[in-house]
Scaffold this active site. Structure first.
Site, mmCIF file in Angstrom:
data_model
loop_
_atom_site.group_PDB
_atom_site.id
_atom_site.type_symbol
_atom_site.label_atom_id
_atom_site.label_comp_id
_atom_site.label_asym_id
_atom_site.label_seq_id
_atom_site.Cartn_x
_atom_site.Cartn_y
_atom_site.Cartn_z
ATOM 1 N N LYS A 209 5.863 8.229 20.623
ATOM 2 C CA LYS A 209 5.866 8.647 21.983
ATOM 3 C C LYS A 209 7.028 9.745 22.217
ATOM 4 C CE LYS A 209 2.491 6.382 24.073
ATOM 5 N NZ LYS A 209 1.373 7.009 23.951
ATOM 6 N N ASN B 60 12.064 15.131 15.232
ATOM 7 C CA ASN B 60 10.516 15.618 15.413
ATOM 8 C C ASN B 60 10.139 15.242 16.854
ATOM 9 O OD1 ASN B 60 8.210 16.676 14.509
ATOM 10 N ND2 ASN B 60 7.660 14.586 13.356
ATOM 11 N N GLY C 256 8.415 0.619 6.160
ATOM 12 C CA GLY C 256 8.783 1.347 7.519
ATOM 13 C C GLY C 256 7.620 1.736 8.340
ATOM 14 N N ARG D 91 0.754 -1.125 -0.041
ATOM 15 C CA ARG D 91 0.167 0.006 0.034
ATOM 16 C C ARG D 91 0.872 1.223 0.043
ATOM 17 N NH1 ARG D 91 -1.906 0.105 6.413
ATOM 18 N NH2 ARG D 91 0.021 1.330 6.977
ATOM 19 N N GLY D 92 0.160 2.503 -0.055
ATOM 20 C CA GLY D 92 0.701 3.800 0.355
ATOM 21 C C GLY D 92 2.093 3.961 -0.704
ATOM 22 N N TYR E 77 11.915 6.876 15.549
ATOM 23 C CA TYR E 77 11.702 7.101 14.008
ATOM 24 C C TYR E 77 12.856 7.922 13.341
ATOM 25 C CZ TYR E 77 9.045 7.933 9.525
ATOM 26 O OH TYR E 77 8.701 8.198 8.272
ATOM 27 N N THR F 227 -0.993 9.800 2.599
ATOM 28 C CA THR F 227 -1.018 8.233 2.765
ATOM 29 C C THR F 227 -1.918 7.729 4.095
ATOM 30 O OG1 THR F 227 1.032 7.914 4.306
ATOM 31 C CG2 THR F 227 1.182 7.791 1.905
#
Ligand code: NAD
Length: 446
Positions: A294, A346, A289, A215-216, A352, A387
């Site tokens: 958190k 981020n 990925g 997908r995506g 991530y 997405t």
């Protein structure tokens, strides 16, 4: 997820309101569809005296079917402004840029293209020349922010001797394939780069493997590599089997169900590829990925481990084994999928961003090592792409991601896929060690 605001802003009533109220104005971007010409109008080509890329670029553009001109009358719109700045060897000569871009700043059609060609600062003859060439970055990034209406602006550093290797990159940047790529600095080396027999199907005869292809973005990469002629193996976890089979059918490729974090995943993959008719794989795209967001204070070790495991360790283990067994031949392409979060960090994404900065690290560490084997390694760093992953974001963050970029809209999975296809092309043999953001020149992640 539909961008309802962009649809509204491009409707009759929407256009009036956007203008009156000064709202964000997302233009309709020119995207490539099969059979489109490279450009939609003349290309205006300028050069600082003594430059080495003006003439090769003119020839290349003409061969690609573009009309090239070195000046235009007032009111005539051009599709691209291309400037050879390799002749600039000190800071006073930067005036050449002003002299070219000032009069033509309003001459571009919408979704226009600006390309500045330079010499990599590390390959210049003097510190003064290195400084002048480094300065080009400020100009191109600012033009990307100023011109609007879907204009993209890039700086392409071409190594001395690499003139012939620039064709695939110029074609990508001029075309609708690079609709959502702007404000980038791209480096082209001096490796010989054979032109494909057919630029519409440059991947004919190649075998590609795309991970996370159910997908995506991964599904879009599979579709676009197949469109460009590749035979595609679409890989994803067994739980995504139905969607994966759908992508494999649509692309007339093969589906391969493997969880890449399984201890035996690299060996199973290597065995599968070795047994196939190609005895290896030409194009390897590490797209699979995950996110497990958190803040680090609240994050469980599991969340840390799973993100590093899927996004960084799995591609590393696959690369190691395929390279060790000689399953990626000379001419091979490895493409990683990083993220702008891996560049800027981020909040809530320490795991991530660490993994995605690691993907950039792989490109930097392996590009020189693999060059000797004729294999390139590059990465895309997507920004906000429409997405399932971004549809899950809270509304405020989602709107910020969509609007805070030079295009005032999110990108599409196909935009990332087109960039992967450019890296994958046989014509991109001189393009290695690059990390190219597909982010519409996002203000986030800078
Ligand atoms: P997605 O969640 O829609 O798709 C990811 C795919 O990877 C899924 O089909 C999933 O099943 C597969 N996958 C996950 N773990 C796997 C494993 N262990 N083995 C095999 N397959 C596995 O994500 P997407 O939005 O299409 O993103 C694709 C890539 O782009 C990811 O690497 C992501 O980090 C990156 N990215 C996305 C965005 C964005 O805006 N969507 C932005 C920056 C980077």
């Amino acid at each position: 997820m539909a961008d309802r605001y962009a649809n509204f802003a491009n409707s009759g009533l929407g256009r009036t309101m956007v203008k009156r109220l000064g709202l964000p104005d997302p233009p309709r971007l020119r995207r490539h569809t099969a059979g489109d010409p490279l450009v939609t109008g003349p290309v205006l080509l300028g050069a600082a005296p003594g430059g080495r890329l003006g003439e090769p670029t003119r020839k290349l553009l003409e061969t690609a079917g573009a009309e090239v001109t070195d000046k235009t009358d007032e009111g005539v719109r051009v599709s691209a402004l291309v400037f050879d700045a390799t002749g600039i060897v000190d800071s006073p000569q930067l005036r050449e840029l002003y002299d070219f871009f000032h009069p033509y700043a309003r001459a571009l059609q919408s979704s226009g293209r600006v390309i500045v060609l330079g010499t990599p600062p590390e390959a210049t003859a003097s510190p003064k020349e290195a400084i002048a060439q480094r300065s080009l970055e400020g100009l191109t990034r600012s033009i990307g922010k100023e011109f609007g209406r879907g204009t993209t602006a890039q700086l392409v550093y071409v190594a001395p001797g690499g003139e012939a290797g620039a064709e695939s990159t110029l074609r990508f940047l001029l075309s609708g394939r690079s609709a959502y790529v702007s404000g980038q600095v791209i480096r082209i080396g001096a490796a010989p780069a054979p032109a494909p027999a057919d630029w519409e199907r440059p991947l004919d005869g190649k075998l590609a493997l795309v991970t996370g292809a159910a997908r995506g973005i991964g599904a879009a990469i599979a579709r676009i590599l197949a469109r460009d002629g590749a035979e595609v193996i679409a890989l994803d976890v067994p739980a995504a089997g139905d969607a994966l089979a759908g992508v494999a059918n649509e692309t007339r490729g093969r589906a391969l169900q493997i969880d890449l974090t399984a201890p035996d995943a690299p060996a199973r993959l290597a065995g599968y590829l070795a047994a196939g008719p190609h005895a290896g794989v030409d194009i390897l795209v590490h797209n699979a990925g995950i996110t497990r967001d958190k803040t680090i204070a609240r994050m469980s070790a599991d969340r840390w481990d799973s993100v590093i495991g899927v996004n960084l360790t799995a591609p590393e283990r696959v690369n190691d084994l395929l390279l060790e067994r000689g399953l990626i031949p000379s001419g091979g392409r490895i493409v990683g999928v990083a993220s702008i979060a891996g560049i800027a960090g981020n909040r809530g994404q320490t795991n991530y961003a660490t993994s995605k900065a690691g993907v950039i690290g792989q490109v930097q560490a392996y590009a020189p090592v693999l060059a000797g084997r004729g294999i390139t390694i590059n990465a895309v760093a997507p920004g906000f792409i429409e997405t399932a992953m971004t549809a899950k974001m809270p509304l405020g963050l989602r709107e910020a991601g969509r609007r805070l970029n030079s295009m005032s809209q999110g990108g599409l999975p196909a935009d990332v896929a087109e960039t992967v296809a450019w890296f994958a092309s046989p014509g991109s043999a001189a393009v290695t060690g690059n990390v190219v953001r597909v982010c519409g020149q996002s203000l986030l992640g800078a």
